[in-house]
Design a protein around this motif. Structure first.
Motif, PDB file in Angstrom:
ATOM      1  N   THR A 111      57.136 -36.046  -2.458  1.00  0.00           N
ATOM      2  CA  THR A 111      57.964 -36.597  -1.553  1.00  0.00           C
ATOM      3  C   THR A 111      57.329 -38.603  -2.997  1.00  0.00           C
ATOM      4  O   THR A 111      58.470 -39.454  -3.574  1.00  0.00           O
ATOM      5  N   ALA A 112      56.446 -37.967  -3.404  1.00  0.00           N
ATOM      6  CA  ALA A 112      56.264 -38.771  -4.772  1.00  0.00           C
ATOM      7  C   ALA A 112      57.354 -39.036  -6.047  1.00  0.00           C
ATOM      8  O   ALA A 112      57.966 -40.325  -6.106  1.00  0.00           O
ATOM      9  N   VAL A 113      57.754 -37.347  -6.196  1.00  0.00           N
ATOM     10  CA  VAL A 113      58.991 -37.988  -7.506  1.00  0.00           C
ATOM     11  C   VAL A 113      60.581 -38.682  -6.588  1.00  0.00           C
ATOM     12  O   VAL A 113      60.631 -39.774  -7.195  1.00  0.00           O
ATOM     13  N   ARG A 114      60.522 -38.647  -5.846  1.00  0.00           N
ATOM     14  CA  ARG A 114      61.748 -38.766  -4.798  1.00  0.00           C
ATOM     15  C   ARG A 114      61.580 -40.202  -4.798  1.00  0.00           C
ATOM     16  O   ARG A 114      62.285 -41.355  -4.891  1.00  0.00           O
ATOM     17  N   ALA A 115      60.485 -40.975  -4.509  1.00  0.00           N
ATOM     18  CA  ALA A 115      60.301 -42.357  -4.173  1.00  0.00           C
ATOM     19  C   ALA A 115      61.105 -43.129  -5.638  1.00  0.00           C
ATOM     20  O   ALA A 115      60.711 -44.217  -5.834  1.00  0.00           O
ATOM     21  N   LEU A 116      59.667 -42.561  -6.980  1.00  0.00           N
ATOM     22  CA  LEU A 116      59.879 -43.310  -7.625  1.00  0.00           C
ATOM     23  C   LEU A 116      61.020 -43.301  -8.470  1.00  0.00           C
ATOM     24  O   LEU A 116      61.513 -44.279  -9.297  1.00  0.00           O
ATOM     25  N   GLY A 117      61.867 -42.019  -8.146  1.00  0.00           N
ATOM     26  CA  GLY A 117      63.462 -42.632  -8.144  1.00  0.00           C
ATOM     27  C   GLY A 117      63.425 -41.064 -10.092  1.00  0.00           C
ATOM     28  O   GLY A 117      62.467 -41.082 -10.375  1.00  0.00           O
ATOM     29  N   GLU A 118      64.553 -40.877 -10.426  1.00  0.00           N
ATOM     30  CA  GLU A 118      64.727 -40.597 -11.695  1.00  0.00           C
ATOM     31  C   GLU A 118      65.107 -41.148 -12.941  1.00  0.00           C
ATOM     32  O   GLU A 118      64.996 -42.288 -12.407  1.00  0.00           O
ATOM     33  N   TYR A 119      64.167 -40.822 -13.420  1.00  0.00           N
ATOM     34  CA  TYR A 119      64.099 -41.655 -15.022  1.00  0.00           C
ATOM     35  C   TYR A 119      64.614 -40.750 -16.304  1.00  0.00           C
ATOM     36  O   TYR A 119      64.609 -39.793 -16.337  1.00  0.00           O
ATOM     37  N   ASP A 120      64.375 -40.833 -17.409  1.00  0.00           N
ATOM     38  CA  ASP A 120      65.394 -40.467 -18.260  1.00  0.00           C
ATOM     39  C   ASP A 120      64.221 -40.030 -19.896  1.00  0.00           C
ATOM     40  O   ASP A 120      64.834 -39.944 -20.482  1.00  0.00           O
ATOM     41  N   GLY A 121      63.141 -38.929 -19.016  1.00  0.00           N
ATOM     42  CA  GLY A 121      62.031 -38.585 -19.402  1.00  0.00           C
ATOM     43  C   GLY A 121      61.803 -37.252 -19.546  1.00  0.00           C
ATOM     44  O   GLY A 121      63.791 -36.847 -19.649  1.00  0.00           O
ATOM     45  N   ASP A 122      61.422 -36.278 -20.003  1.00  0.00           N
ATOM     46  CA  ASP A 122      61.740 -34.873 -20.689  1.00  0.00           C
ATOM     47  C   ASP A 122      61.139 -34.637 -19.142  1.00  0.00           C
ATOM     48  O   ASP A 122      61.671 -33.868 -19.317  1.00  0.00           O
ATOM     49  N   GLY A 123      60.873 -35.448 -17.797  1.00  0.00           N
ATOM     50  CA  GLY A 123      60.827 -34.752 -16.450  1.00  0.00           C
ATOM     51  C   GLY A 123      59.631 -34.839 -15.602  1.00  0.00           C
ATOM     52  O   GLY A 123      58.462 -34.907 -16.964  1.00  0.00           O
ATOM     53  N   ASP A 124      59.492 -33.826 -14.552  1.00  0.00           N
ATOM     54  CA  ASP A 124      58.029 -34.220 -14.278  1.00  0.00           C
ATOM     55  C   ASP A 124      57.777 -33.058 -14.306  1.00  0.00           C
ATOM     56  O   ASP A 124      56.296 -32.726 -13.334  1.00  0.00           O
ATOM     57  N   ALA A 145      57.634 -50.913  -3.853  1.00  0.00           N
ATOM     58  CA  ALA A 145      57.826 -51.535  -3.902  1.00  0.00           C
ATOM     59  C   ALA A 145      56.967 -52.551  -3.633  1.00  0.00           C
ATOM     60  O   ALA A 145      56.544 -53.572  -4.662  1.00  0.00           O
ATOM     61  N   LYS A 146      55.924 -52.470  -2.850  1.00  0.00           N
ATOM     62  CA  LYS A 146      54.700 -53.095  -2.375  1.00  0.00           C
ATOM     63  C   LYS A 146      53.731 -53.239  -3.831  1.00  0.00           C
ATOM     64  O   LYS A 146      53.156 -54.708  -4.860  1.00  0.00           O
ATOM     65  N   ARG A 147      53.227 -51.975  -4.830  1.00  0.00           N
ATOM     66  CA  ARG A 147      52.566 -52.055  -5.818  1.00  0.00           C
ATOM     67  C   ARG A 147      53.813 -52.508  -7.008  1.00  0.00           C
ATOM     68  O   ARG A 147      53.245 -52.738  -8.057  1.00  0.00           O
ATOM     69  N   ARG A 148      55.020 -52.079  -7.095  1.00  0.00           N
ATOM     70  CA  ARG A 148      56.030 -52.751  -7.748  1.00  0.00           C
ATOM     71  C   ARG A 148      55.815 -51.446  -9.098  1.00  0.00           C
ATOM     72  O   ARG A 148      55.071 -52.127  -9.859  1.00  0.00           O
ATOM     73  N   ILE A 149      55.487 -50.324  -8.234  1.00  0.00           N
ATOM     74  CA  ILE A 149      55.333 -49.532  -9.625  1.00  0.00           C
ATOM     75  C   ILE A 149      57.140 -48.870  -9.146  1.00  0.00           C
ATOM     76  O   ILE A 149      58.088 -49.156  -8.713  1.00  0.00           O
ATOM     77  N   GLY A 150      57.682 -47.564 -10.476  1.00  0.00           N
ATOM     78  CA  GLY A 150      58.941 -46.814  -9.917  1.00  0.00           C
ATOM     79  C   GLY A 150      59.976 -47.663 -10.978  1.00  0.00           C
ATOM     80  O   GLY A 150      59.643 -48.638 -12.037  1.00  0.00           O
ATOM     81  N   ALA A 151      60.981 -47.925  -9.867  1.00  0.00           N
ATOM     82  CA  ALA A 151      62.524 -48.964 -10.189  1.00  0.00           C
ATOM     83  C   ALA A 151      61.958 -50.430 -10.092  1.00  0.00           C
ATOM     84  O   ALA A 151      62.362 -50.782 -10.711  1.00  0.00           O
ATOM     85  N   PHE A 152      60.680 -50.799  -9.558  1.00  0.00           N
ATOM     86  CA  PHE A 152      60.437 -52.218  -9.461  1.00  0.00           C
ATOM     87  C   PHE A 152      59.769 -52.549 -11.066  1.00  0.00           C
ATOM     88  O   PHE A 152      58.946 -53.413 -11.148  1.00  0.00           O
ATOM     89  N   ARG A 153      59.001 -51.754 -11.978  1.00  0.00           N
ATOM     90  CA  ARG A 153      58.889 -51.675 -13.129  1.00  0.00           C
ATOM     91  C   ARG A 153      59.546 -52.235 -14.384  1.00  0.00           C
ATOM     92  O   ARG A 153      60.903 -51.272 -14.123  1.00  0.00           O
ATOM     93  N   PRO A 154      59.640 -53.067 -14.906  1.00  0.00           N
ATOM     94  CA  PRO A 154      60.187 -53.577 -16.101  1.00  0.00           C
ATOM     95  C   PRO A 154      60.706 -52.104 -16.966  1.00  0.00           C
ATOM     96  O   PRO A 154      59.801 -51.346 -16.890  1.00  0.00           O
ATOM     97  N   ALA A 155      61.959 -52.115 -17.217  1.00  0.00           N
ATOM     98  CA  ALA A 155      62.060 -51.110 -17.775  1.00  0.00           C
ATOM     99  C   ALA A 155      61.730 -49.849 -18.906  1.00  0.00           C
ATOM    100  O   ALA A 155      62.001 -48.794 -18.574  1.00  0.00           O
ATOM    101  N   GLN A 156      60.841 -50.803 -19.655  1.00  0.00           N
ATOM    102  CA  GLN A 156      60.481 -50.256 -20.543  1.00  0.00           C
ATOM    103  C   GLN A 156      59.428 -49.246 -20.441  1.00  0.00           C
ATOM    104  O   GLN A 156      58.650 -48.833 -21.120  1.00  0.00           O
ATOM    105  N   ASP A 157      58.484 -50.239 -20.001  1.00  0.00           N
ATOM    106  CA  ASP A 157      57.233 -49.326 -19.162  1.00  0.00           C
ATOM    107  C   ASP A 157      57.380 -48.573 -18.449  1.00  0.00           C
ATOM    108  O   ASP A 157      56.981 -47.290 -17.972  1.00  0.00           O
ATOM    109  N   ARG A 158      58.719 -48.230 -17.825  1.00  0.00           N
ATOM    110  CA  ARG A 158      58.701 -46.444 -16.725  1.00  0.00           C
ATOM    111  C   ARG A 158      58.632 -45.173 -17.381  1.00  0.00           C
ATOM    112  O   ARG A 158      57.261 -44.792 -16.020  1.00  0.00           O
ATOM    113  N   ALA A 159      58.950 -45.156 -18.261  1.00  0.00           N
ATOM    114  CA  ALA A 159      58.186 -43.804 -18.369  1.00  0.00           C
ATOM    115  C   ALA A 159      57.377 -43.741 -18.877  1.00  0.00           C
ATOM    116  O   ALA A 159      56.681 -42.424 -19.176  1.00  0.00           O
TER     117      ALA A 159
END
Length: 185
Positions: free
Chosen positions: A167-180, A134-148
């Motif tokens: 922990t990093a994957v869980r903190a960033l949350g799920e995303y609609d890409g190919d996976g981690d 949240a502080k760095r505005r990454i992951g879910a806090f980043r604009p949807a078009q830039d997340r992947a």
């Protein structure tokens, strides 16, 4: 005109005053206070002050007196340090390193890390990672078009902060890409 300042002599009273002034401004561990006083004695010696042989005994005496008076308390220092770094979104690994640098033994580290909010929540490392996200505005806090496009960069930010990959994957949350799975770690 260059006036040379006279160097104050190293005495037990002077070391006590240095310790009281420092502890009036900052919380400290006993080991950290000891290092501070040793640096001040070495600095005075470099400037030409007469350093008595018993200065090491004086330092230990001052540290013991500060502990006896309650100005220095390692468990209080450790608890405050853990709280400060948890709020800043730091990982447990980072916090343990800082506590070790301050001279807190592993048992004291475990006690400080197991108290307070972290004991109630259960997964304090994930909470700290979420605060960093949240502080760095990454992951879910980043604009949807830039997340992947920025997923690997976001994972790298959390890895550099000392969080595990899971922990990093869980903190960033799920995303609609190919996976981690394609991320090497």
């Amino acid at each position: 005109m260059s006036e040379t300042k006279s160097v104050k002599p190293v005495t037990q009273k002077r070391l006590m005053n240095i310790a009281l002034y420092y502890l009036g401004r900052y919380e400290s561990s006993a080991d950290n206070l000891r290092r501070l006083l040793k640096r001040r004695v070495a600095k005075a010696a470099m400037k030409g002050a007469d350093v008595p042989d018993e200065s090491a005994e004086w330092i230990e005496s001052v540290v013991a007196e500060m502990k006896r008076a309650g100005y220095v308390n390692d468990s209080r220092f450790a608890a405050m340090t853990v709280e400060k770094y948890r709020k800043a979104g730091k990982s447990e690994r980072f916090i343990r390193q800082k506590l070790a640098q301050a001279g807190i033994d592993p048992d004291g580290q475990d006690a400080a890390l197991s108290t307070g909010d972290s004991a109630e929540n259960g997964d304090s490392d994930l909470d700290a990672a979420m605060r960093l996200v949240a502080k760095r505005r990454i992951g879910a806090f980043r604009p949807a078009q830039d997340r992947a496009a920025c997923r690997k960069k976001d994972l790298a930010v959390l890895a550099r902060a000392g969080f595990s990959f899971q922990t990093a994957v869980r903190a960033l949350g799920e995303y609609d890409g190919d996976g981690d799975e394609d991320v090497e770690y």
